[in-house]
Design a protein around this motif. Structure first.
Motif, PDB file in Angstrom:
ATOM      1  N   ILE A 188       0.820  -1.135  -0.102  1.00 61.65           N
ATOM      2  CA  ILE A 188       0.154   0.081  -0.317  1.00 61.65           C
ATOM      3  C   ILE A 188       0.888   1.257   0.072  1.00 61.65           C
ATOM      4  CG2 ILE A 188      -1.945   1.369   1.281  1.00 61.65           C
ATOM      5  CD1 ILE A 188      -2.531  -1.200   2.785  1.00 61.65           C
ATOM      6  N   TYR A 190       0.396   5.274   0.663  1.00 66.30           N
ATOM      7  CA  TYR A 190      -0.499   6.532   1.101  1.00 66.30           C
ATOM      8  C   TYR A 190       0.519   7.767   0.721  1.00 66.30           C
ATOM      9  CZ  TYR A 190      -2.490   2.928   3.999  1.00 66.30           C
ATOM     10  OH  TYR A 190      -3.112   1.715   4.592  1.00 66.30           O
ATOM     11  N   HIS A 212     -12.171   0.749   9.703  1.00 66.51           N
ATOM     12  CA  HIS A 212     -12.694  -0.819   9.522  1.00 66.51           C
ATOM     13  C   HIS A 212     -12.177  -1.806  10.349  1.00 66.51           C
ATOM     14  CE1 HIS A 212      -8.778  -0.621   7.942  1.00 66.51           C
ATOM     15  NE2 HIS A 212      -8.771  -1.932   7.901  1.00 66.51           N
ATOM     16  N   ASP A 214     -10.989  -5.653   9.805  1.00 64.53           N
ATOM     17  CA  ASP A 214     -10.485  -6.836   8.748  1.00 64.53           C
ATOM     18  C   ASP A 214     -11.455  -7.915   8.627  1.00 64.53           C
ATOM     19  OD1 ASP A 214      -8.237  -5.002   8.244  1.00 64.53           O
ATOM     20  OD2 ASP A 214      -6.796  -6.301   9.115  1.00 64.53           O
ATOM     21  N   LEU A 221       1.191  -7.161   9.439  1.00 68.98           N
ATOM     22  CA  LEU A 221       1.318  -5.668   8.830  1.00 68.98           C
ATOM     23  C   LEU A 221       2.743  -5.281   9.149  1.00 68.98           C
ATOM     24  CD1 LEU A 221       0.007  -2.884   7.736  1.00 68.98           C
ATOM     25  CD2 LEU A 221       0.743  -2.351  10.153  1.00 68.98           C
ATOM     26  N   HIS A 269      -9.747  -0.409  13.168  1.00 65.75           N
ATOM     27  CA  HIS A 269      -8.663   0.500  13.012  1.00 65.75           C
ATOM     28  C   HIS A 269      -8.542   1.465  11.815  1.00 65.75           C
ATOM     29  CE1 HIS A 269      -8.103  -3.363  11.150  1.00 65.75           C
ATOM     30  NE2 HIS A 269      -7.373  -2.879  10.217  1.00 65.75           N
ATOM     31  N   VAL A 271      -6.312   4.562   9.325  1.00 64.15           N
ATOM     32  CA  VAL A 271      -4.938   5.111   9.115  1.00 64.15           C
ATOM     33  C   VAL A 271      -5.078   6.673   8.761  1.00 64.15           C
ATOM     34  CG1 VAL A 271      -2.892   5.308   7.353  1.00 64.15           C
ATOM     35  CG2 VAL A 271      -4.157   3.169   8.101  1.00 64.15           C
ATOM     36  N   ARG A 278       3.603   7.442   2.766  1.00 63.99           N
ATOM     37  CA  ARG A 278       3.582   6.164   3.576  1.00 63.99           C
ATOM     38  C   ARG A 278       3.471   4.865   3.065  1.00 63.99           C
ATOM     39  NH1 ARG A 278      -0.004   3.143   6.953  1.00 63.99           N
ATOM     40  NH2 ARG A 278       0.931   2.392   8.904  1.00 63.99           N
ATOM     41  N   SER A 280       2.894   0.556   3.405  1.00 66.91           N
ATOM     42  CA  SER A 280       2.757  -0.662   4.420  1.00 66.91           C
ATOM     43  C   SER A 280       2.609  -1.858   3.519  1.00 66.91           C
ATOM     44  CB  SER A 280       1.833  -0.375   5.290  1.00 66.91           C
ATOM     45  OG  SER A 280       0.345  -0.159   4.612  1.00 66.91           O
ATOM     46  N   PHE A 284      -2.634 -10.833   4.411  1.00 69.80           N
ATOM     47  CA  PHE A 284      -3.899 -11.375   5.020  1.00 69.80           C
ATOM     48  C   PHE A 284      -4.199 -12.752   4.781  1.00 69.80           C
ATOM     49  CE2 PHE A 284      -4.955  -6.987   3.139  1.00 69.80           C
ATOM     50  CZ  PHE A 284      -5.323  -6.431   4.289  1.00 69.80           C
TER      51      PHE A 284
HETATM   52  O1  AKG Z   1      -1.684   0.524   6.273  1.00 68.81           O
HETATM   53  C1  AKG Z   1      -1.756   0.446   7.324  1.00 68.81           C
HETATM   54  O2  AKG Z   1      -1.231   0.346   8.463  1.00 68.81           O
HETATM   55  C2  AKG Z   1      -3.149  -0.511   7.590  1.00 68.81           C
HETATM   56  C3  AKG Z   1      -3.972  -1.101   6.400  1.00 68.81           C
HETATM   57  C4  AKG Z   1      -5.170  -1.875   6.684  1.00 68.81           C
HETATM   58  O3  AKG Z   1      -5.584  -1.770   8.165  1.00 68.81           O
HETATM   59  C5  AKG Z   1      -5.851  -2.809   5.922  1.00 68.81           C
HETATM   60  O4  AKG Z   1      -5.340  -2.727   4.496  1.00 68.81           O
HETATM   61  O5  AKG Z   1      -6.400  -3.504   5.995  1.00 68.81           O
END
Ligand code: AKG
Ligand code: FE2
Length: 330
Positions: A188, A190, A212, A214, A221, A269, A271, A278, A280, A284
């Motif tokens: 990901i 951001y 959200h 998961d 993560l 959680h 972001v 950023r 990450s 999953f």
């Molecule tokens: O990027 C993150 O720190 C969290 C990502 C996340 O919660 C997700 O993709 O379900």
């Protein structure tokens, strides 16, 4: 205020489970107990001592920058919106983790590559099948991310074994369900935004991934050093899941919450919009499509009967994707 525990799993990484070795069994029980306690309370924990080398994560970081730096036209050649099995590049505005707003992020999803004639693909083509790779980045890139998928699969399996032990299930209980899993490795990006830290006129903070839970079983993560991930606690506070070097943040998803009859918590959680870009890297951890998610034998009793209808794991994930992905609604 609650805190997110840091669990050192090195004792079990260094000692393969062996039911005949009392000392080893005790090490596994000790680590499993810590994981179980976190799953029953905040639903989040850090793992350290996981054995995944920093050099690997640095290579993944570079691979992800190389991918997201490609021209949009190139990235969209492998668009997730054109994939039948939910793999590939997700452009900005592809996903809405919270119904209130579109996430400000771009993504790349990859799974276990299965040939089109594999029985699971023939049967459940929506979440099994081949990957899409960026042609411009070549076979080295592909090999690195594929290897990483299997590295993360191994770590997910280890954590699931702890869950198995804690829930008094036979040690091989989940084995067949995770042989051809629906796991996804997701990168990901951001982008940094000017309004980082700002609130709108209703006092809402600027988010890049909406609040959200998961959908699946277990999420692992790795985040860069920017920060911004926040976890909701039962008192309604947002706790910062600050980046801690050489750790993964692990959390429980809704499927494991269902499987455990609500005993393990799937925690909201989000972001915060970052000031700077950023990155990450999320894994999953999910079983194969046809896995029946039915209340686990040790998770119900006369006082606590099963709360959820049985459902196939793949059908459950698909129903959640339909609520999240803007392109599924076309
Ligand atoms: O990027 C993150 O720190 C969290 C990502 C996340 O919660 C997700 O993709 O379900
Ligand atoms: Fe999440």
């Amino acid at each position: 205020m609650s805190t997110i525990p840091i669990i050192d799993i090195s004792p079990i990484i260094l000692n393969k489970f062996d039911a005949n070795d009392k000392e080893v069994v005790q090490k596994w029980k000790d680590v499993s107990k810590q994981i179980d306690t976190a799953c029953r309370s905040i639903g989040f924990f850090y793992v350290k001592g996981h054995g995944i080398e920093d050099s690997r994560m640095k290579a993944i970081e570079k691979a992800s920058r190389d991918l997201f730096n490609l021209p949009l036209e190139e990235k969209n050649k492998i668009s997730i919106t054109q994939s039948v099995n939910h793999r590939g590049y997700g452009e900005f505005a592809t996903e809405k983790l919270s119904p209130d707003s579109v996430d400000n992020k771009e993504t790349f999803d990859l799974g276990q590559p299965l040939a089109l004639d594999h029985p699971l693909v023939a049967d459940s083509p929506k979440l099994h099948g081949p990957n899409q790779y960026p042609e411009k980045l070549g076979s080295e890139w592909q090999k690195l991310v594929d290897d990483h998928f299997y590295t993360m699969l191994k770590l997910g399996t280890t954590i699931l074994s702890c869950v198995t032990l804690s829930l008094d299930l036979p040690i091989d209980f989940f084995e067949d369900m995770f042989k051809f899993p629906m796991c996804a490795f997701r990168m990901i990006h951001y982008p940094g935004v000017e309004q980082s830290g700002a609130t709108d006129n209703q006092g809402k903070v600027s988010l890049s991934a909406g609040e959200h839970t998961d959908y699946g079983c277990i999420t692992l993560l790795c985040q860069d050093t920017t920060g911004g991930l926040q976890v909701g606690d039962i008192h309604g506070n947002w706790i910062n899941a600050v980046p801690i070097k050489d750790t993964f943040v692990v959390n429980i998803g809704d499927m494991l919450n269902r499987w455990t009859n609500g005993i393990y918590h799937s925690t909201p959680h989000r972001v915060l919009s970052p000031k700077q870009d950023r990155f990450s890297y999320v894994f999953f951890f999910e079983p194969h499509y046809k896995t029946p998610v039915t209340c686990l034998p040790s998770c119900s009793s006369a006082e606590n009967p099963p709360k959820y209808e049985p459902i196939l794991a793949g059908d459950y994930l698909m129903s959640r994707f339909a609520d999240t992905y803007t392109y599924y609604k076309k």
